[in-house]
Design a protein around this motif. Sequence first.
Motif, short mmCIF file in Angstrom:
data_model
loop_
_atom_site.label_atom_id
_atom_site.label_comp_id
_atom_site.label_asym_id
_atom_site.label_seq_id
_atom_site.Cartn_x
_atom_site.Cartn_y
_atom_site.Cartn_z
N LEU A 197 79.51 38.85 60.54
CA LEU A 197 79.13 38.57 61.93
C LEU A 197 77.95 37.61 62.04
N TYR A 198 77.43 37.14 60.87
CA TYR A 198 76.26 36.26 60.83
C TYR A 198 75.07 36.92 61.52
N LEU A 199 74.90 38.20 61.21
CA LEU A 199 73.78 38.97 61.73
C LEU A 199 73.00 39.57 60.57
N SER A 200 71.81 40.07 60.84
CA SER A 200 71.06 40.81 59.82
C SER A 200 71.58 42.24 59.77
N GLN A 201 71.36 42.88 58.62
CA GLN A 201 71.83 44.26 58.48
C GLN A 201 71.14 45.19 59.48
N PRO A 202 69.81 45.07 59.73
CA PRO A 202 69.18 45.92 60.73
C PRO A 202 69.77 45.73 62.14
N SER A 203 70.20 44.48 62.45
CA SER A 203 70.78 44.22 63.76
C SER A 203 72.11 44.96 63.93
N VAL A 204 72.93 44.97 62.88
CA VAL A 204 74.20 45.70 62.93
C VAL A 204 73.93 47.19 63.07
N THR A 205 72.97 47.69 62.30
CA THR A 205 72.62 49.11 62.38
C THR A 205 72.18 49.48 63.80
N ALA A 206 71.35 48.61 64.39
CA ALA A 206 70.86 48.89 65.74
C ALA A 206 72.00 48.90 66.75
N ARG A 207 72.99 48.06 66.56
CA ARG A 207 74.12 48.01 67.49
C ARG A 207 74.99 49.26 67.36
N ILE A 208 75.19 49.71 66.14
CA ILE A 208 75.97 50.93 65.94
C ILE A 208 75.24 52.12 66.55
N GLN A 209 73.93 52.19 66.34
CA GLN A 209 73.13 53.29 66.89
C GLN A 209 73.17 53.28 68.41
N SER A 210 73.13 52.09 69.00
CA SER A 210 73.21 51.98 70.47
C SER A 210 74.56 52.49 70.98
N LEU A 211 75.64 52.12 70.27
CA LEU A 211 76.97 52.57 70.66
C LEU A 211 77.10 54.08 70.52
N GLU A 212 76.53 54.63 69.47
CA GLU A 212 76.58 56.08 69.26
C GLU A 212 75.84 56.82 70.37
N ALA A 250 77.50 42.70 58.47
CA ALA A 250 76.45 41.79 58.94
C ALA A 250 76.73 40.36 58.49
N GLU A 251 77.16 40.20 57.24
CA GLU A 251 77.49 38.86 56.73
C GLU A 251 78.65 38.25 57.52
#
Length: 293
Positions: free
Chosen positions: A20-35, A17-18
């Motif tokens: 990519l200049y994103l929040s940690q929940p945003s990264v988590t949401a993107r991984i979950q979407s890809l899964e 997240a750091e």
Amino acid sequence: MEAFVYVIHCGSFNKAAEALYLSQPSVTARIQSLERELDCRLFDRQGKQVQITEEGKRFLPYAQQLITTYRRGKLHVHRQRKLPEELRIGCTVSVSNYVIPELLPKLKQRFPDVHYKIVTGVTDDIVGKVLGKEVDIGFVRNVNHPQLHSAKLYEDPITLYAYEGHPFVGSERVTIEQIADQPLVFFECGALDWLRIHRMFENLDKPPNIQIQTDNSETAKKLVIGRAGISFLPGLTVRQELVQGKLIPLKVPETEGIALQTNVIVSPGEYAHFMNAIIEIGKQFMSPIGGVV
């Protein structure tokens, strides 16, 4: 895709997240979407630690390839926005004589800050120069090459032309036998279409009366005007002489459908804006005069 690759590279969602200049929940949401899209788990989560699954390992090289392709495409798009200072054009002699003088002023109106350099050669030479990055755009006979993007610019019908006052002028049609008896100025540019002209005389008892052979259309045209003979010529080369009445087309049914095709070639993905402009301008000035379509 970037979130997936960065989590692997950084070893955690927080560090990814750091980066990519994103929040940690945003990264988590993107991984979950890809899964969800892939219908599999990409990571095993153990507290703050993450471990890539076997499915994730199999998917990783494809994700990396997609990211690389995207970045290359992005760079290419931005590079194309900036026009080159000089456009190098390679073309056949006929294109240089009859197309470039009409096309280039209109092209300069669209791209006024671009300078142009023109070199001439036969089709094979121009193809080689485009492949070798020696020229940017080529005007050639109809060619298809796996490493080049090729588009038709125009077709130029081949017609038999005579000088004013020739006995054939005014005839509804001229036979091959009659043509063979006449002094012929034979223009030959090496294109396959000229083989069809040769074949018209194959079944005659005697060969055609070819007085002069030349590979230069200007020479052939001037010889006909000078009454040295009649000649098969591409229509684009005689537009001015037709308007002036110096040359007269003769109707020969056997030549219908015989035409020289000229294409524009570029390396795939390059100079598309110039290529599209050239084809658009070409449609405007390739009038039916001389049979050109």
